[in-house]
Write an enzyme that holds these catalytic residues in place. Structure first.
Site, PDB file in Angstrom:
ATOM      1  N   ALA A  60      50.337  45.189  42.086  1.00  0.00           N
ATOM      2  CA  ALA A  60      49.655  46.029  41.099  1.00  0.00           C
ATOM      3  C   ALA A  60      48.980  47.181  41.835  1.00  0.00           C
ATOM      4  CB  ALA A  60      48.629  45.219  40.313  1.00  0.00           C
ATOM      5  N   PHE A  61      48.735  48.272  41.106  1.00  0.00           N
ATOM      6  CA  PHE A  61      48.244  49.496  41.758  1.00  0.00           C
ATOM      7  C   PHE A  61      46.860  49.309  42.380  1.00  0.00           C
ATOM      8  CE2 PHE A  61      44.806  51.759  39.566  1.00  0.00           C
ATOM      9  CZ  PHE A  61      44.605  50.914  38.489  1.00  0.00           C
ATOM     10  N   LYS A  62      46.136  48.254  42.021  1.00  0.00           N
ATOM     11  CA  LYS A  62      44.800  48.055  42.587  1.00  0.00           C
ATOM     12  C   LYS A  62      44.861  47.947  44.117  1.00  0.00           C
ATOM     13  CE  LYS A  62      42.376  47.007  38.542  1.00  0.00           C
ATOM     14  NZ  LYS A  62      43.443  46.858  37.575  1.00  0.00           N
ATOM     15  N   ASP A  63      46.008  47.487  44.629  1.00  0.00           N
ATOM     16  CA  ASP A  63      46.159  47.390  46.084  1.00  0.00           C
ATOM     17  C   ASP A  63      46.045  48.761  46.776  1.00  0.00           C
ATOM     18  OD1 ASP A  63      46.667  44.607  46.103  1.00  0.00           O
ATOM     19  OD2 ASP A  63      48.805  44.921  45.730  1.00  0.00           O
ATOM     20  N   MET A  67      42.231  49.046  47.083  1.00  0.00           N
ATOM     21  CA  MET A  67      41.514  47.879  47.578  1.00  0.00           C
ATOM     22  C   MET A  67      41.817  47.619  49.059  1.00  0.00           C
ATOM     23  SD  MET A  67      39.432  46.016  45.757  1.00  0.00           S
ATOM     24  CE  MET A  67      39.839  45.263  44.203  1.00  0.00           C
TER      25      MET A  67
END
Ligand SMILES: *Cc1c(COP(=O)(O)O)cnc(C)c1O
Length: 477
Positions: free
Chosen positions: A118-121, A124
């Site tokens: 997911a794009f949160k990586d 993060m």
């Protein structure tokens, strides 16, 4: 570069001073005092840079108190083929965030090839390295405490695993996540990652985190912190891929593009707004919501009416099931001409569970100058979009990206190339993909069979004292 609060009543601070904290003392969110402007010559020079080099150029405008050589080392370590190649079906990794062309003027920007798909990586992983660096310089430690129903928790764990000076205590509802989600989190065996399954629902876990955070003495003594979506480090890292996507979709910096962004907490699209304020030629920022359409309502009517959890629907794009967008205040600060007093007045209502309406005010006219458009998408729209893309191009997208594509195609101004941000891979949402296509999504090689790996998790009742005792026991040296 100094950072000021959207509520105008906190002292200005540097990037590393706000990196490890949350809200400003006056309850506002931090933003740069002024946005760094990118010149035409700089844009021309940046066009051919690798992701890591581009990230360095952009982040060095924001993180001015980190020496250039250190920042360079941090981004080089973060934006690698190893970290951002998980989700690629093929092994020939070419670049971080590749742009996939669907037709002459529609593109998917692949942001979901990192370790949790997911794009949160994208942000993060950088945060993990920045935290480790900042803590080491300050000779400090941090114990991150959070609650998750799946996505954010796993992104935080994969970013913080093995980092010096950091422990993660992540609460999740026992038995309420999918087997894949459980495996993703609980199979991490790094000694600094503590998975805690709570006998209860997500809200119970969330309440326990709030209770610990509100015990200020305990919090300070045990160096408890969080990584939520209002963290400025995360927003600044997300600015980078708007530039990357723009360069990949255009041939010259005279062209304009539209971005469509599946939105929940307004973090992702806030980064797009900032890229535009810096001078990136973005003609349109298209905000897509699911059935939880509070933000769509604002951009269509001027009324911002957050809802409580009881009026938030559970949908098949669950990471957008949000009815109070935590980063929205950042945009409104710019919208009202950076008038902290005005933001205080508006949020004095929001913070009490109320709403505000800018229709008919000067701010409604100002809004037109920021390039936003918006729309909503439903379960049926998602199924239809996933099917159409599969039938027409043989490309499989996840439910959130489908919301973005549907609204993007509907709202884009004729003539503007459309870049849809891919925020997760379909492998994460098997059930809805099977409903749409009658077949399972492919799972990236690196994650095949993770359900079979040994798991490490501590099960606990929803008891705050037990949680405190567990944390205390595990941070003794
Ligand atoms: C977090 C998330 C979103 C929403 O992003 P915001 O920054 O909260 O607007 C959309 N899609 C997926 C898959 C997500 O994980």
């Amino acid at each position: 570069m100094k950072y000021i609060s959207t509520r105008g009543n906190s002292p200005a601070k540097s990037f590393t001073e706000i990196l490890l904290g949350g809200l400003a003392p006056d309850g506002g969110l931090y933003l740069p005092e002024t946005y760094p402007k990118v010149t035409r010559d700089e844009l021309d020079a940046w066009r051919s840079l690798s992701y890591a080099d581009l990230a360095f150029e952009i982040l060095s405008r924001f993180a001015t108190d980190i020496p250039a050589a250190d920042l360079k080392a941090i981004v080089d370590k973060t934006y690698t083929a190893q970290v951002y190649g998980y989700g690629r079906a093929d092994s020939d990794f070419s670049e971080v965030t590749p742009l996939r062309k669907l037709d002459e003027s529609v593109y998917l920007l692949e942001l979901s090839n990192g370790p949790t798909l997911a794009f949160k990586d994208m942000a993060m992983q950088l945060l993990g390295n920045l935290f480790e660096y900042a803590l080491e310089r300050q000779h400090q430690e941090l114990n991150i405490l959070g609650a998750t129903s799946g996505d954010t928790g796993s992104a935080a764990e994969y970013a913080m695993r093995g980092k010096k000076g950091i422990r993660v205590f992540m609460l999740s509802p026992n038995g309420k996540m999918s087997a894949f989600q459980r495996a993703q989190m609980y199979s991490l065996t790094d000694p600094n990652i503590y998975n805690i399954a709570i006998n209860g629902m997500f809200d119970d876990a969330q309440d326990m985190v709030k209770a610990v955070s509100n015990d200020h003495a305990y919090k300070a003594a045990h160096k408890i912190g969080t990584v939520n979506s209002i963290n400025w480090g995360r927003v600044s890292a997300q600015v980078v891929y708007y530039f990357k996507g723009y360069f990949a979709a255009t041939k010259s910096n005279d062209e304009e593009v539209a971005f469509s962004v599946p939105s929940g907490n307004f973090g992702n699209i806030c980064a797009g707004h900032i890229a535009r304020m810096m001078g990136l030629p973005i003609g349109q920022l298209i905000l897509a919501t699911n059935e939880n359409d509070v933000l769509d309502e604002f951009f269509r009517t001027g009324a911002y009416r957050p809802r409580d959890t009881r009026h938030t629907y559970e949908t098949s794009s669950p990471s957008m099931d949000i009815s109070k967008a935590s980063n929205f205040e950042r945009f409104v600060f710019d919208l009202v001409g950076r008038d902290g007093e005005k933001v205080r007045e508006l949020w004095s209502r929001v913070d009490k569970g109320g709403s505000f309406d800018i229709k008919g005010t000067e701010y409604w006219h100002a809004l037109a100058g920021f390039g936003f458009a918006s729309g909503r998408s439903t379960h049926q729209d998602r199924l239809k979009t996933i099917r159409e893309l599969w039938d027409e191009y043989g490309v499989m997208i996840d439910t959130h990206t489908a919301d973005g594509l549907k609204v993007g195609l509907e709202q884009r101004r004729p003539g503007l190339p459309l870049i849809c941000l891919e925020t997760a891979l379909p492998a994460k949402f098997e059930e809805t993909i099977v409903e749409a296509l009658g077949r399972k999504p492919e799972r990236p090689k690196a994650l095949e069979g993770i359900e079979e790996l040994p798991q490490r998790v501590h099960v606990m009742d929803a008891d705050v004292n037990e949680l405190k005792a567990y944390i205390s026991a595990n941070i003794q040296h």
